[in-house]
Design an enzyme around this catalytic site. Structure first.
Site, mmCIF file in Angstrom:
data_model
loop_
_atom_site.group_PDB
_atom_site.id
_atom_site.type_symbol
_atom_site.label_atom_id
_atom_site.label_comp_id
_atom_site.label_asym_id
_atom_site.label_seq_id
_atom_site.Cartn_x
_atom_site.Cartn_y
_atom_site.Cartn_z
ATOM 1 N N LYS A 1 -5.262 -2.050 13.307
ATOM 2 C CA LYS A 1 -4.322 -1.021 14.208
ATOM 3 C C LYS A 1 -4.944 -1.043 15.609
ATOM 4 O O LYS A 1 -6.132 -1.072 15.859
ATOM 5 C CB LYS A 1 -4.550 0.078 13.551
ATOM 6 N N GLU B 1 0.998 -1.200 -0.017
ATOM 7 C CA GLU B 1 0.239 0.072 -0.036
ATOM 8 C C GLU B 1 0.821 1.486 0.107
ATOM 9 O O GLU B 1 2.031 1.280 0.047
ATOM 10 C CB GLU B 1 -0.936 0.132 1.197
#
Ligand code: PSU
Ligand code: MN
Length: 296
Positions: free
Chosen positions: A153, A21
């Protein structure tokens, strides 16, 4: 959409490719550290004899396999768009540049038949923010991709994120672990669906999942390398303070994740940043091993 020559050739010859990414370097770190990190992740993939395809958007064109100078341009630019699923038409139609998120990157990777993707941690359900649920989750639900990450996360509501993954039919594999990693920390006290000890096991499960017609991603969760992992309580204390700062500063929407990661890094004297960089490399390496075995 523009494929680099290397990626175009690799796809045609069924060579091992790992998609990477770009939000991690457009919205995660300052220049030049972000540029160095992006190149380092590519280096790790190459060292394992796979081919990195860093994906991003430059002046309205989707690039699969950004060149070093394109990565540098993105890494240096300010005010880039963070490109999740909703942003593609906008970025292309308006000729904008930006970093693709997990959702954005796997969408593009899937269009060209790439099967393996590495990131730090996926997005998910935010804490104390009803309805702020990352488009990463519903994209994982309908994108057949092996996604290597250190869980979600840690700034997120991890138990709720795990529930969402179940709802969407996304299997969670624990790579040489019995627990869902908490991004900065190896332990979260939260369950995974199955432990796997090798890339061969990952591939067997992914193939079986897709062969019966299921279309979702396979999440391969890898604990952060021990030498840089943080104790869960230490990380969580910083996260709680960062969340309060986000509320106090009125941070909302797509800006929330970058703000929190940056704030946690400040509050932990960069310990979380160290963990983040280290797990990114580790995940890239394991993704490369998976893609290598998959192409054999
Ligand atoms: N790494 C960063 N900052 C980010 C992200 C990663 O340092 O913003 C991105 C990832 O690309 C992930 C996304 O897909 O955050 C999730 O953000 P949101 O909750 O807005 O969907
Ligand atoms: Mn959001």
């Amino acid at each position: 959409m523009k494929l680099s020559e290397i990626i175009d050739d690799a796809i045609k010859k069924n060579k091992p490719i790992v998609a990477l990414e770009s939000t991690v370097f457009t919205h995660g770190l300052p220049y030049p550290r972000n540029f160095k990190t992006a190149l380092q992740l590519e280096r790790v993939v190459r060292k394992t004899h796979a081919i990195p395809a860093t994906i991003g958007i430059v002046n309205g064109c989707i690039h699969i396999g950004l060149s070093e100078s394109e990565i540098e341009t993105l890494a240096k630019s300010e005010h880039l768009r963070k490109i999740s699923k909703r942003d593609f038409g906008i970025a292309i139609g308006k000729g904008l540049s930006g970093g693709t998120t997990v959702a954005g990157t796997i969408t593009v990777a899937n269009l060209v038949g790439i099967k393996v993707f590495a990131t730090g941690g996926i997005g998910g359900v935010h804490r104390n923010a009803p309805f702020d649920i990352s488009a990463d989750l519903n994209t994982l639900a309908n994108t057949p991709m092996i996604v290597v990450c250190a869980g979600a996360k840690a700034i997120l509501d991890l138990p709720a994120t795990i529930e969402y993954l179940e709802t969407f039919g996304i299997p969670i594999l624990g790579y040489q672990t019995n627990e869902f990693p908490a991004f900065y920390s190896s332990k979260s006290g939260l369950p995974i669906d199955i432990r796997v000890n090798s890339v061969t096991e990952v591939i067997k499960i992914a193939k079986a999942h897709w062969q019966i017609g299921l279309n979702s991603a396979i999440l391969v969760t890898v604990p952060p390398p021990e030498e840089h992992a943080m104790p869960f309580d230490v990380a969580n204390e910083a996260i709680k303070n960062a969340l309060q700062d986000a509320v106090d500063n009125g941070i909302r929407g797509a800006a929330v994740t970058p703000f929190l990661l940056q704030r946690v890094s400040e509050l932990t004297g960069s310990k979380s940043l160290q963990a983040n960089l280290s797990l990114l490399e580790n995940n890239a390496r394991i993704a490369a091993e998976i893609s290598l075995e998959l192409s054999n």
